[in-house]
Design a protein around this motif. Structure first.
Motif, mmCIF file in Angstrom:
data_model
loop_
_atom_site.group_PDB
_atom_site.id
_atom_site.type_symbol
_atom_site.label_atom_id
_atom_site.label_comp_id
_atom_site.label_asym_id
_atom_site.label_seq_id
_atom_site.Cartn_x
_atom_site.Cartn_y
_atom_site.Cartn_z
ATOM 1 N N ALA A 94 -7.924 5.437 -7.081
ATOM 2 C CA ALA A 94 -8.432 6.109 -5.880
ATOM 3 C C ALA A 94 -8.400 7.618 -6.078
ATOM 4 O O ALA A 94 -7.377 8.262 -5.848
ATOM 5 N N LYS A 119 -10.886 0.684 1.237
ATOM 6 C CA LYS A 119 -9.761 0.385 2.115
ATOM 7 C C LYS A 119 -10.042 0.830 3.547
ATOM 8 O O LYS A 119 -10.496 1.946 3.787
ATOM 9 N N ASP A 121 0.815 -1.209 0.000
ATOM 10 C CA ASP A 121 0.000 0.000 0.000
ATOM 11 C C ASP A 121 0.858 1.271 0.000
ATOM 12 O O ASP A 121 1.792 1.398 0.796
ATOM 13 N N HIS A 122 0.516 2.190 -0.881
ATOM 14 C CA HIS A 122 1.201 3.480 -0.981
ATOM 15 C C HIS A 122 2.712 3.319 -1.192
ATOM 16 O O HIS A 122 3.530 3.812 -0.413
ATOM 17 N N THR A 157 -0.502 -0.699 -4.640
ATOM 18 C CA THR A 157 -1.093 0.638 -4.708
ATOM 19 C C THR A 157 0.028 1.643 -4.902
ATOM 20 O O THR A 157 0.817 1.905 -3.985
ATOM 21 N N SER A 205 -3.112 5.700 -6.740
ATOM 22 C CA SER A 205 -3.727 6.563 -5.734
ATOM 23 C C SER A 205 -3.479 8.027 -6.079
ATOM 24 O O SER A 205 -2.342 8.467 -6.206
ATOM 25 N N ASP A 219 1.499 5.190 -5.267
ATOM 26 C CA ASP A 219 1.175 6.529 -4.776
ATOM 27 C C ASP A 219 2.028 7.553 -5.521
ATOM 28 O O ASP A 219 3.256 7.526 -5.428
ATOM 29 N N HIS A 247 -10.242 5.421 -0.304
ATOM 30 C CA HIS A 247 -9.248 5.335 0.764
ATOM 31 C C HIS A 247 -9.783 5.972 2.045
ATOM 32 O O HIS A 247 -10.738 6.738 2.009
ATOM 33 N N SER A 257 -11.620 3.051 -6.017
ATOM 34 C CA SER A 257 -11.131 2.670 -4.692
ATOM 35 C C SER A 257 -11.325 3.868 -3.766
ATOM 36 O O SER A 257 -10.980 4.995 -4.125
ATOM 37 N N ASP A 261 -5.561 10.369 -4.321
ATOM 38 C CA ASP A 261 -6.497 10.951 -3.355
ATOM 39 C C ASP A 261 -5.834 11.924 -2.386
ATOM 40 O O ASP A 261 -6.522 12.745 -1.780
ATOM 41 N N GLU A 273 -3.225 -0.603 -8.447
ATOM 42 C CA GLU A 273 -4.042 0.565 -8.122
ATOM 43 C C GLU A 273 -3.163 1.805 -8.211
ATOM 44 O O GLU A 273 -1.977 1.751 -7.891
#
Length: 412
Positions: A208, A283, A79-80, A97, A177, A99, A257, A255, A179, A175
């Protein structure tokens, strides 16, 4: 290849102890006839804070699946991540994910911009997206602003994707991101972003975006629900269009977040994904840690004293704990309770549990403790207490994810 289901749920778990309890909630949805794909997600920041390694979340997921004999697809999400930190996650993850927030607003080279705009040129003359009342038109000023804001970020996403693809033999899901920025993306901006991802050959499965309103940690959504509904539906329509137009995977979906506890927007999302027959990925992260803390408080004795000590230190270390979460917190320090105001574990648990109908519930207390998992990680007796009070904690974790989250989000 394991397929990411139409509905998927990010089961964040700070300490990697609740995989089985989380999966129980997914199985309860299955009993209702709704298949939800579990995705165990944990960020690099969380690993660093609690002293775990990327492989720990893979072990947690595999152990839960084996113990409960889960037969469906499941994923482990790095993630991220970005190019600097992705490498150790590649062997143990099958969902990434990416970022790119650090690059949004930074401009690509003139050469890159010219080459991309040749690819994007046909859309500058106007195009129609089903469900929108009028044709989409992009002015020269809008095009220049979007190119300067988003093109470099999507190029960086492509670079991270290439690193993963070149190193990973089996297939994986991706994914992107976008956001963690100040302003929501307009439908035109979201289409531009997806076009840039297609140009850089990033076959995203989930994206996201940023939405209007506040998605603060561990508490309900604060904002204009009508505006959120409008943005969410427009984003769905854009994704529908880009699947056909740009050749993205059929399971491309939104998605959301910081999705934990956003109770007021769950009915909106549920209604719209049902209306458009579309998927959703949501998430969660710190919700499970808070359920562990609630379970400890409810157990009284040493466990309650531990919970109080965590809060006492959180007050003392407020600035340290909240600095990384500053943009997703809304804490009024005046409304934080005194440590000595809790005379029982029940009082502590009632203040922490997210129940909008309870007079005891304190969202300021909850947000601070959401950030305080670092303190628990430092204490030698934490794991022993989690083990000692396993039954109560697991019951809380499963109930919270199933009753308050999964049932409220995904159509049955």
């Amino acid at each position: 290849m394991m397929k990411l289901g139409k509905y998927s749920f990010g089961t964040g778990d700070r300490f990697g102890k609740e995989g089985k309890a989380q999966l129980q909630a997914i199985l309860k949805m299955e009993e209702k006839g709704v298949e939800v794909t579990p995705v165990w997600n944990k960020s690099h920041r969380e690993h660093r804070t609690v002293g775990t390694q990327p492989e720990s979340i893979r072990k947690e997921a595999d152990k839960a699946v084996q113990e409960l004999q889960f037969q469906k697809a499941y994923f482990v999400d790095a993630d991220h991540i970005n190019a600097e930190i992705v490498e150790p996650y590649i062997p143990v993850s099958n969902f990434f994910t990416i970022d790119v927030a650090d690059y949004i607003g930074k401009s690509a080279s003139n050469k890159e911009k010219k080459e991309f705009l040749r690819y994007f040129e046909k859309y500058t003359k106007g195009f129609k997206i089903d469900g929108f009342s009028s044709e989409i038109k992009i002015s020269e000023a809008e095009l220049e602003e979007m190119t300067n804001s988003f093109l470099l970020a999507m190029k960086k996403a492509g670079e991270v994707y290439s690193i993963i693809k070149s190193a990973k033999k089996e297939q994986f899901h991706t994914e992107v991101s976008i956001d963690e920025v100040e302003d929501p993306q307009s439908p035109v901006e979201l289409f531009f972003i997806l076009s840039a991802l297609a140009y850089y050959q990033v076959p995203v499965n989930t994206i996201a975006p940023k939405f209007t309103g506040e998605f603060n940690k561990g508490v309900d959504y604060q904002g204009d629900l009508q505006q959120f509904e409008k943005e969410f539906e427009e984003d769905l329509l854009v994704l529908k269009f880009t699947i056909k137009e740009l050749g993205f995977p059929e399971n491309l979906k939104l998605s959301v977040h910081s999705g934990s506890d956003k109770f007021s927007i769950y009915p909106v999302m549920k209604k719209l994904i049902k209306k458009h027959n579309f998927g959703l990925h949501l998430k969660t992260a710190g919700t499970t840690w808070l359920e562990e803390l609630i379970g400890l408080a409810e157990s009284d004795g040493k466990a309650f004293e531990f919970a109080k000590e965590v809060y006492k230190e959180a007050l003392q270390r407020y600035d340290e704990l909240t600095k990384d979460y500053f943009s997703v917190l809304s804490i009024d320090k005046v409304k934080l309770p005194e440590v000595d105001s809790f005379h029982s574990g029940k009082e502590y648990a009632d203040a922490l549990r997210h129940d909008e109908n309870s007079k005891a519930y304190n969202p300021h207390f909850r947000q601070l403790l959401h950030c305080a998992y670092k303190i628990a990680a430092e204490k030698e007796d934490f794991e022993a207490l989690l083990l000692e009070h396993r039954a109560r904690i697991e019951e809380n974790v499963t109930y919270n994810l199933y009753e308050r989250h999964l049932k409220q989000i995904f159509p049955t």
